[in-house]
Design a protein around this motif. Structure first.
Motif, PDB file in Angstrom:
ATOM      1  N   GLY B  60       0.794  -1.218   0.000  1.00  0.00           N
ATOM      2  CA  GLY B  60       0.000   0.000   0.000  1.00  0.00           C
ATOM      3  C   GLY B  60       0.831   1.274   0.000  1.00  0.00           C
ATOM      4  O   GLY B  60       0.514   2.219  -0.726  1.00  0.00           O
ATOM      5  N   THR B  61       1.878   1.314   0.795  1.00  0.00           N
ATOM      6  CA  THR B  61       2.678   2.536   0.856  1.00  0.00           C
ATOM      7  C   THR B  61       3.328   2.806  -0.488  1.00  0.00           C
ATOM      8  O   THR B  61       3.281   3.931  -1.002  1.00  0.00           O
ATOM      9  N   THR B  63       2.299   1.864  -3.355  1.00  0.00           N
ATOM     10  CA  THR B  63       1.226   2.271  -4.270  1.00  0.00           C
ATOM     11  C   THR B  63       0.872   3.739  -4.076  1.00  0.00           C
ATOM     12  O   THR B  63       0.731   4.492  -5.042  1.00  0.00           O
ATOM     13  N   ASN B  64       0.747   4.151  -2.833  1.00  0.00           N
ATOM     14  CA  ASN B  64       0.404   5.552  -2.564  1.00  0.00           C
ATOM     15  C   ASN B  64       1.483   6.517  -3.042  1.00  0.00           C
ATOM     16  O   ASN B  64       1.187   7.570  -3.612  1.00  0.00           O
ATOM     17  N   THR B  68       0.529   9.163  -6.140  1.00  0.00           N
ATOM     18  CA  THR B  68       0.340  10.592  -5.841  1.00  0.00           C
ATOM     19  C   THR B  68       1.458  11.475  -6.367  1.00  0.00           C
ATOM     20  O   THR B  68       1.247  12.662  -6.589  1.00  0.00           O
ATOM     21  N   SER B  80      -4.598  16.025   1.661  1.00  0.00           N
ATOM     22  CA  SER B  80      -5.090  14.830   2.356  1.00  0.00           C
ATOM     23  C   SER B  80      -5.852  15.249   3.610  1.00  0.00           C
ATOM     24  O   SER B  80      -5.614  16.315   4.171  1.00  0.00           O
ATOM     25  N   TYR B 135      -5.808  13.295  -2.252  1.00  0.00           N
ATOM     26  CA  TYR B 135      -5.743  11.915  -1.776  1.00  0.00           C
ATOM     27  C   TYR B 135      -6.912  11.641  -0.835  1.00  0.00           C
ATOM     28  O   TYR B 135      -7.085  12.355   0.145  1.00  0.00           O
ATOM     29  N   SER B 137      -9.032   8.116   1.013  1.00  0.00           N
ATOM     30  CA  SER B 137      -8.967   6.665   1.168  1.00  0.00           C
ATOM     31  C   SER B 137     -10.374   6.128   1.402  1.00  0.00           C
ATOM     32  O   SER B 137     -11.190   6.739   2.077  1.00  0.00           O
ATOM     33  N   TYR B 166      -6.913  10.917  -6.465  1.00  0.00           N
ATOM     34  CA  TYR B 166      -6.451   9.544  -6.262  1.00  0.00           C
ATOM     35  C   TYR B 166      -7.211   8.933  -5.092  1.00  0.00           C
ATOM     36  O   TYR B 166      -7.271   9.520  -4.005  1.00  0.00           O
ATOM     37  N   ASP B 168      -7.231   5.886  -2.560  1.00  0.00           N
ATOM     38  CA  ASP B 168      -6.473   4.782  -1.969  1.00  0.00           C
ATOM     39  C   ASP B 168      -7.473   3.695  -1.581  1.00  0.00           C
ATOM     40  O   ASP B 168      -8.180   3.817  -0.588  1.00  0.00           O
ATOM     41  N   SER B 194      -6.631   2.671  -6.408  1.00  0.00           N
ATOM     42  CA  SER B 194      -6.055   1.356  -6.173  1.00  0.00           C
ATOM     43  C   SER B 194      -7.109   0.378  -5.675  1.00  0.00           C
ATOM     44  O   SER B 194      -8.107   0.763  -5.056  1.00  0.00           O
ATOM     45  N   GLU B 206      -1.333  -4.978  -4.405  1.00  0.00           N
ATOM     46  CA  GLU B 206      -2.403  -4.085  -4.786  1.00  0.00           C
ATOM     47  C   GLU B 206      -2.413  -3.924  -6.305  1.00  0.00           C
ATOM     48  O   GLU B 206      -1.380  -4.061  -6.954  1.00  0.00           O
TER      49      GLU B 206
END
Lengths: 332, 332, 332, 332
Positions: B60-61, B63-64, B68, B80, B135, B137, B166, B168, B194, B206
């Motif tokens: 995940g990290t 991907t983020n 971004t 965010s 961002y 989520s 984006y 998440d 994602s 992911e």
């Protein structure tokens, strides 16, 4: 027009040009390794009363970047007041070097030693950054001033928690004029600090005083890498030499401070107590109509459009006429 | 022990291993360019109903970071919620790429379209960073869920202000189980999002769905540069192939969601309404003594030690016994 | 088809899946803090015979980024052979962290201790970067192997010049199979090194062995920040546990090496001496027509199109049939 | 002493101080938004004959960083001659922004259009960086000069391959004095270029001319972020105003060039043909004994200690006496 726009809107103190004209035909070494810069270094070292490395840098933002980020490992961060210059007025310059700025919410521009301690003691570990440098500015961005006691306390926490304290002294001269602190105080209670020239009569430039051994080693590599090592650094060195040779630096700041007191007193007399006004930056609440009127005879910055807060800055060239002129405008 | 620790504490869905055993002797191309990954891509494209580039990323990290920051110019920033995973749980990963994360204070983990608009319209210009990516989520870090209407509205503002949105989706499966949104909705109202595998039964990994043309071009260079292009990407591709072949992805999330409902209802019955509990993350206020007692028979995370807030997470392997077990512990 | 494409084109050793099936229902802690990963750590520590921190990382590029740049101050650089993986095959990954890679021209993929010494002693000072980390790969990118004596000598220079030596061991297993070095040798003569899993039968992933104290402190922050700390790190831990439990790691490499010897001998017999062929990567000069012909029955990579150099890689799954098959193709 | 140390070892042209003394009491806006800087911009625009954005920057390294990296996406790189200032004399400044500098080996400081084309056409794709900016310097670091034809050809390749061409004009004045090119030529055949002030009589500073639309947008954000936007930018603006008001910029360079010709001719007469000597930097091969002798009466830099190569630089303050003095020293 009465000018209260900022403290860097002129060519600097006349004495600097007199000095240049005396040595105009000399050839001088580049990159701050010249005799003039070295003389300036010696004068500053005498003021601070201890050993240090001193570098001359063209401006405040470059100085702040270099001072706060040179020592950081990738996961380490800088702590700042939410009003800190590095968080709102420097376009993400610290983050651009790869480091986060963690902020503490503040209304008066100052952070407290206890807040630093709390924050550092409650860091969650490897899922978050690790605070390593504390950034404070003297005077602050809202014109308030840390007392020597407050700085001592912050420094004590930094030493205890293995942090570096950096004091952004872009307006340190104006703080000293207001509260009788000395450069030697700042050299005693910080790991690295800057002495602002741009806002107190230098041709331009700042002096960065590096006290901590770890920050001294190889610092000039970083200066060069970030495009901050000027070929003609001697122009900054010369400014500081002239400013510190016979106290011009302090006289300039004293003048700015006196004019700011005159302005604050005048404002109080007519019931317009400034929001913040301890130093040479005076913030007052106005309104759109009044601002329009004031702008006819005065030049100043609107700090906060929404709340109609304006900023008045005095400097070593401000005159009593400027002050009286502004007070007259606002009275009518 | 009843386990509510997190949603990634097992080897993943059994069906994935069944598939591996079938093709164990095959030789497969590296770096996500293999047929298995391509099959997975096709299955996902069918779900989202429009063209997109899909990359499989180990966590995940990573991907983020990739999603971004690929599109940012040096002075551009990510917006965010103050609770965003990228601001508090990823060790300054965005800043490490040179970009600031600007935050909006929130209590429920969500930002509002109007807040984005306000912020963007009041940016001060070149002295500050410029917001370019928003961002959010889904589900949020506190277990709340954006409604489709809210996401539409945020997307509308992003398009109007020339920003990228984006999403998440580390727990997007759990959001879909809760509010009947579909992957095609997210593909319609974002520029990049994602699809989490790690927390919903994948071996690991992911899927990043890139919709915007500007973000597609050369994206794989960035994937490689940041150390996120795995030689054996086919392991992630295979996970997604199995998860999307006959709806396992949705069944897994449904199971997690059902168990979370059972838990929430049980808690409400005994007067222990969760602080946040819309999805498979349930946050409840406890106290130090109770926590000590609960820990004897249950495994969970303490989200906030000071306020004794604990987090209970259900996943596709959670059983009714786990739920009843926890409820019994807390009743006594 | 006879497959010599690379050494990471399969699902890994069967024994890993056997182990997973035994413990399939267990719940396991995240982020490499689990018991399985700890068992793997203990097995590796036993091999290297000294204290170290061990982290499991998903791939080689991520491992190289983390190992070479964590310890660097802004002006410090990495030294590498001009053929080094970090300079030509990782998309500027080191530079992306803000650090230069200084290269030494080499024809055989190896750098000499004397070259490092010369370079470091002739650095020009603050106008250029300062070398701090030496990167070597074992085996090298062209398939050559450093002798233990060569590594000792490089390490000696690094210690003398206050540099860190990092050995990229993506194919360290194949070097050990070829020249009888041991993991304990690498642990003695480096500050940090990696043990490749991806290319020798692991599910996926590498083990990074951190020996130097300065590099241990806070390393996991960096792991997290760069998106390289996987939630399900236990998958890598488990791979290494199985590989080191009873020597599977060495048996896999031995098999790959034996097949590479068979291939090299066969090539020599027909007058096709490889350019480089000490380990499991064999480079031979071909021509466009021959390549076209070979591609009908064999799968391999063209390393250098202009000079028609092809690369043949053996791994633990390569069979004698593969080798004989290729030799037949090239003979005809 | 005869001084040939460099071209930035003095306070700048007298005319600049005359201008300052005339307007010493004026208050001037900060950050390059003042009328003086705008006048300078207009004068330069007249010279280049087309629209452009012009920013004034304190030094060459900062200018190079800003000009080459603003437009880069994370995986994009800068191409430079192996002798380029950005690769050996700026402490990894480009890499510090996250981008690789790819170099082309050269003996005369120049890269050829065909070399750029070859390199770009043979890039291996996502495993390596992607070249986006070509950096050349006029004059080069070894004192050679690109002909207009050569620059045209490079620009043509850049346009064809979708690259940006940046010309580092720290000594562009000396190139123009030597080969009759004009600023309008550089503005026609580049996307962005700099006009050096520091080395040709300015107080200090460079003018960066941004021609390409994509590079104009938001450029000042980057200027601010990198600490390169000086409060008192008007000092640089004023220098350029004076230099371009009546041709002083060209007269200064002409003087430097004439002195360099006198020196080169004198050297040739005594059989000491310079290695490179087309412009105001003259490189000659000497030997340790001679260097020791020369240093008694002359000040210069040793460019390459090993090969005893020394550098002699003339500037607008060099006199015939200096030249004759040096020639006498070397004759004896």
């Amino acid at each position: 027009m009465n000018i209260f726009l900022n403290d860097y809107n002129d060519f600097g103190s006349k004495e600097i040009y007199d000095e240049i004209s005396k040595i105009f035909d000399e050839k001088i070494s580049g990159y701050g390794l010249d005799e003039i810069s070295n003389s300036a270094r010696e004068l500053i070292l005498k003021e601070i009363g201890r050993d240090a490395n001193i570098e001359f840098i063209s401006g405040g933002t470059a100085t702040n970047i270099l001072a706060t980020t040179f020592c950081l490992r990738p996961h380490e961060a800088v702590l700042s007041a939410s009003t800190g210059h590095i968080t709102h007025h420097e376009t993400g310059s610290i983050e651009a070097t790869g480091h986060k700025v963690v902020t503490i919410k503040t209304s008066d521009g100052k952070i407290r030693a206890s807040e630093i301690k709390d924050l550092v003691e409650n860091q969650p570990g490897e899922i978050d950054v690790k605070i390593k440098v504390v950034y404070i500015s003297q005077t602050t961005e809202v014109g308030t001033i840390y007392s020597l006691e407050e700085i001592k306390e912050i420094y004590r926490v930094c030493v205890e928690k293995n942090l570096y304290l950096y004091i952004d002294g872009a307006r340190i001269a104006h703080a000293m004029a207001a509260n009788n602190t000395k450069l030697s105080d700042y050299a005693k209670y910080s790991h690295i600090f800057s002495i602002g020239g741009t806002k107190n009569g230098a041709l331009f430039g700042e002096a960065l005083v590096i006290l901590e051994e770890d920050l001294k080693e190889d610092f000039r590599y970083y200066l060069k890498q970030r495009g901050a090592m000027m070929a003609k650094t001697f122009l900054i060195g010369l400014s500081f030499k002239v400013l510190f040779e016979d106290g011009l630096y302090y006289r300039n700041a004293k003048k700015a401070y006196e004019m700011s007191r005159l302005l604050v007193e005048g404002l109080k007399e007519i019931g317009r107590e400034p929001l913040f006004g301890e130093s040479n930056q005076i913030f007052i609440r106005s309104n759109p109509d009044e601002i329009k009127k004031l702008e006819k005879e005065n030049i100043f910055e609107i700090d906060n459009k929404k709340d109609s807060i304006i900023r008045l800055v005095t400097n070593y060239r401000t005159t009593e006429e400027d002050v009286r002129g502004f007070l007259n405008s606002i009275k009518n």
